[in-house]
Design an enzyme around this catalytic site. Structure first.
Site, mmCIF file in Angstrom:
data_model
loop_
_atom_site.group_PDB
_atom_site.id
_atom_site.type_symbol
_atom_site.label_atom_id
_atom_site.label_comp_id
_atom_site.label_asym_id
_atom_site.label_seq_id
_atom_site.Cartn_x
_atom_site.Cartn_y
_atom_site.Cartn_z
ATOM 1 N N GLY A 220 0.541 3.849 -3.644
ATOM 2 C CA GLY A 220 -0.441 3.428 -2.659
ATOM 3 C C GLY A 220 0.077 3.605 -1.246
ATOM 4 O O GLY A 220 0.901 4.474 -0.966
ATOM 5 N N ILE A 221 -0.404 2.739 -0.347
ATOM 6 C CA ILE A 221 -0.016 2.809 1.051
ATOM 7 C C ILE A 221 0.837 1.595 1.391
ATOM 8 O O ILE A 221 0.732 0.547 0.763
ATOM 9 C CB ILE A 221 -1.264 2.854 1.960
ATOM 10 C CG1 ILE A 221 -0.895 3.237 3.398
ATOM 11 C CG2 ILE A 221 -2.036 1.535 1.914
ATOM 12 C CD1 ILE A 221 -2.101 3.549 4.266
ATOM 13 N N GLY A 222 1.700 1.750 2.388
ATOM 14 C CA GLY A 222 2.510 0.619 2.825
ATOM 15 C C GLY A 222 3.984 0.945 2.826
ATOM 16 O O GLY A 222 4.414 2.057 2.493
ATOM 17 N N GLU A 245 -4.944 7.662 -6.922
ATOM 18 C CA GLU A 245 -6.180 7.310 -6.218
ATOM 19 C C GLU A 245 -6.101 7.796 -4.772
ATOM 20 O O GLU A 245 -6.998 8.443 -4.272
ATOM 21 C CB GLU A 245 -6.356 5.796 -6.271
ATOM 22 C CG GLU A 245 -7.474 5.249 -5.430
ATOM 23 C CD GLU A 245 -7.481 3.723 -5.478
ATOM 24 O OE1 GLU A 245 -7.503 3.101 -4.398
ATOM 25 O OE2 GLU A 245 -7.463 3.157 -6.584
ATOM 26 N N LYS A 370 2.814 -18.963 9.522
ATOM 27 C CA LYS A 370 2.885 -18.873 10.982
ATOM 28 C C LYS A 370 3.914 -19.828 11.574
ATOM 29 O O LYS A 370 4.401 -19.615 12.688
ATOM 30 C CB LYS A 370 1.504 -19.147 11.584
ATOM 31 C CG LYS A 370 0.477 -18.062 11.264
ATOM 32 C CD LYS A 370 -0.882 -18.383 11.861
ATOM 33 C CE LYS A 370 -1.899 -17.304 11.530
ATOM 34 N NZ LYS A 370 -3.251 -17.612 12.079
#
Length: 449
Positions: A220-222, A245, A370
């Site tokens: 995938g992406i990343g 994909e 955070k």
């Protein structure tokens, strides 16, 4: 040739004239991924905002904020729907400006053909060939199904779109097109490679242990897929195949390093198969008119039956959270929608049915909120409201920076034990106690030893 060019001139019009076909209540398809939205057509339709009501704009993973939606913050005129959330779609969803369509990705063309009306399709395309075909570029997953259903088809020509060879469904003939708009020719969105963390590199090393000569890859992406791609490019692996994909820059690097040949594939031999592409110009230039690459509709690339026909499929996917039962959540954090099912279920299911195949869920063991507080991504149960992307019955491997857990064939206590072993050490004792409270018997003496 004269006939198709005469037809081109007959159908050529302005964006303002073309969008007059849209009526209140229509379903409008805006394309996919780096091809959304079609800029001239989107701007022209936004100019009609006050004339229209309840026009549904459908797309897949919007990469540009449609002007139609920017002009209508109350969604009285345009309603945005996305079949797989991008980062932009997620931000719009947080502002109640975008809705998600739950899917199993390989089924989407069938879903569209059976249940989804498409009144107007507006898509970016390459300039017309001398045979009268417009290529759909690097976004073929569900565009063809929408074009099949569309009552009116408008194409916006963009000279910057690469010609992506198929496969099938990669082009549309001018005889099927109702109107043609010549565009501004904007560059496609450039996706810079995500920086890799030290954790990504550790996980990547475990992933490399699962890849062998002749493996067929889905990345995938990343940051993590980029790490794995770089590791593979620098390795001595041979004859890797691609049935994925998403096509990304790292495949170009692996191919140029001589790692990808496709020689051991059972189907689409010597071809790098994909359904959409997102990356930099390095990727788009590589895809342009390249016979090595074949773009198909997602009903082909993501069909678990097709995936499983190649041997040694290694499918790499990430997640947000995994519970001690082995359920994988990849699309929401509680009720906050983050992404989408995409092809994760398709490839995890298909890879297991591949001879020698492995479906990998790769996840950092922790994240910081955070306030800087550390939280485990492996938890006793999923956060309330969280969507299950891959059910526990289908999960194969889970990998963190602390190791690999293979879950197939394991009982609930064996799964919990395997997952606790790859959780962050700071949370293991707590997870053991929580597993006991949930009546999952865990051999805590082994883990503590």
């Amino acid at each position: 040739m004269k006939e198709v060019y005469q037809l081109y001139q007959d159908k050529l019009t302005t964006a303002e004239e073309a969008v007059k076909v849209v009526k209140s209540g229509d379903n409008v398809f805006y394309g996919e991924f780096v091809m959304t939205p079609p800029p001239l057509l989107d701007a022209a339709l936004a100019g009609r905002t006050q004339e229209l009501q309840d026009v549904i704009i459908n797309g897949t993973s919007f990469t540009g904020f449609p002007l139609t939606v920017q002009s209508d913050q109350e969604q009285q005129h345009f309603i945005l729907q996305d079949w797989h959330f991008s980062g932009l779609s997620r931000r719009l969803h947080d502002k109640r400006l975008c809705s998600y369509v739950p899917i199993t990705y390989h089924q989407v063309p069938r879903i569209i053909h059976k249940y989804v009306d498409c009144d107007v399709a507006m898509v970016q395309v390459t300039p017309m060939s001398d045979k009268g075909f417009f290529n759909l570029g690097p976004a073929n997953s569900v565009t063809g199904a929408n074009l099949d259903k569309a009552k009116t088809i408008i194409v916006e020509v963009n000279e910057k779109v690469p010609i992506c060879l198929g496969g099938n469904g990669e082009a549309i003939h001018i005889s099927r097109v109702d109107m043609i708009v010549e565009g501004k020719n904007p560059d496609l969105l450039q996706i810079k490679p995500a920086p890799a963390s030290e954790t990504d590199k550790k996980i990547g090393q475990y992933v490399m242990n699962e890849i062998e000569d002749g493996s067929c890859l889905q990345l995938g992406i990343g940051g993590l897929p980029n790490v794995v791609g770089a590791f593979i490019a620098d390795s001595d692996l041979k004859d890797l195949g691609v049935h994925t994909e998403m096509m990304v820059d790292s495949y170009v690097d692996m191919y140029n390093a001589g790692r990808i040949t496709g020689a051991k594939k059972s189907i689409d031999k010597y071809k790098m198969v994909y359904t959409f592409a997102m990356g930099s110009n390095k990727l788009y230039d590589f895809l342009d008119n390249n016979p090595m690459c074949a773009v198909y509709p997602v009903s082909y690339t993501n069909d678990p039956r097709m995936i499983s026909l190649n041997d040694k499929v290694v499918a790499l996917n990430n997640a947000l959270e995994v519970d001690l039962f082995g359920q994988v959540a990849s699309e929401s954090s509680g009720s906050r929608h983050i992404s989408g099912t995409g092809g994760q279920f398709d490839f995890i299911f298909g890879a297991f049915n591949s001879k020698g195949g492995k479906g990998l869920i790769c996840i950092n063991s922790t994240y910081s909120d955070k306030q800087g507080t550390l939280h485990s991504r492996i938890n006793p149960t999923l956060m309330p409201g969280t969507i299950v992307t891959v059910p526990r019955s289908c999960v194969h491997y889970v990998i963190t920076e602390f190791g690999v857990a293979q879950l197939k064939g394991k009982s609930t206590w064996q799964r919990a034990e395997a997952l606790i072993e790859i959780a962050h050490p700071s949370f293991r004792d707590e997870l053991i106690e929580q597993a006991k409270e949930m009546n999952i018997w865990v051999r805590s003496n082994k883990l503590q030893g």
